[in-house]
Design an enzyme around this catalytic site. Sequence first.
Site, PDB file in Angstrom:
ATOM      1  CG  ASP A  68     -26.262   7.045  -2.498  1.00 54.37           C
ATOM      2  OD1 ASP A  68     -25.043   7.888  -2.960  1.00 54.37           O
ATOM      3  OD2 ASP A  68     -26.258   7.389  -2.171  1.00 54.37           O
ATOM      4  CG  HIS A  87     -17.155   8.749  -8.725  1.00 45.04           C
ATOM      5  ND1 HIS A  87     -18.660   8.305  -8.199  1.00 45.04           N
ATOM      6  CD2 HIS A  87     -16.305  10.122  -7.944  1.00 45.04           C
ATOM      7  CE1 HIS A  87     -18.506   9.489  -7.114  1.00 45.04           C
ATOM      8  NE2 HIS A  87     -17.756  10.403  -7.319  1.00 45.04           N
ATOM      9  CG  LEU A 142     -33.748   2.562 -22.742  1.00 49.07           C
ATOM     10  CD1 LEU A 142     -34.953   2.143 -21.899  1.00 49.07           C
ATOM     11  CD2 LEU A 142     -32.423   2.157 -22.350  1.00 49.07           C
TER      12      LEU A 142
END
Length: 267
Positions: A28, A45, A139
């Site tokens: 965020d 962004h 991962l």
Amino acid sequence: MTVPIDSQMYELQVPTLSLPRHVGIIMDGNGRWAKKRNRPRVFGHKNGVDAVRQVVKSSGEWGIPALTLYAFSDENWQRPRDEVGVIMSLLESYILKEKEELNRNNVRLRVIGELDRLNPRIREILTDAVSDLSSNTGLILTLALSYGGRSEITRAVRMIAKRIEDGNLSSKDITNQLISDHLDTSGLPDPDLIIRTSGEQRLSNFLLWQSAYAELYFTDVLWPDFSKEEFSRAIVYFGTRERRFGRTSDQLSKSRNLQSETSTVEC
Ligand code: IPE
Ligand code: IPE
Ligand code: MG
């Protein structure tokens, strides 16, 4: 002076502290990062993509088994059309550009959320990437896209109800595990640690069921500034937590002592 933290130093200094098996991140603060620079929100962004690269790399270096990134929520569909369009095209270019690098790093990809709402081209790119990386063993990177914890639970409830309607399940079979198995995250361990950047202290509909016992880590750092170092700080913080799961501290230390006695006897 702040002491730099990285995974190798941590291993040397605190080899016995535990690592999270699954980390979730609420990324965020992109808009505010851009605003501080007098730039449009989408500039934030764009700059957030590098922070994504860094945490993915860092998770692999730490040996964390699973990382889930909250990239776009159910509620984010309400944002201005242009902003949604830019986020979607950044997502598309991230996958196309990073696929090879993710593959080199042995990363598996998973996507959770209401994917039917995404445009078919992006869905296809995502499906291809998930399949291309499916034989990797490192991962597990999960992207939460058009994701909301409540709609995920609602979909799970519908699936379970359908199985009951069809006569394949009885209401007595409904357990916590059965519900977990019908969520998008089925098969993943629950997140041990949830990180949220930008100073907000809320879950905003992220992994509501799964985060029942997650440790929460909030930082004021805005997402585009979130570095490997910041990530390591959160991991070290996690290592200092005593996870009691309803028990008392004394009970935990007794069971630790018992375990170490058993392992000494076995030696
Ligand atoms: C997070 O940053 C990115 C998404 C929710 C897609 P924001 O865009 O929410 O940034 P702020 O909170 O407005 O600063
Ligand atoms: C949460 O961020 C969603 C993502 C990070 C994708 P928001 O910025 O949309 O959250 P709220 O609405 O401020 O809680
Ligand atoms: Mg926000």
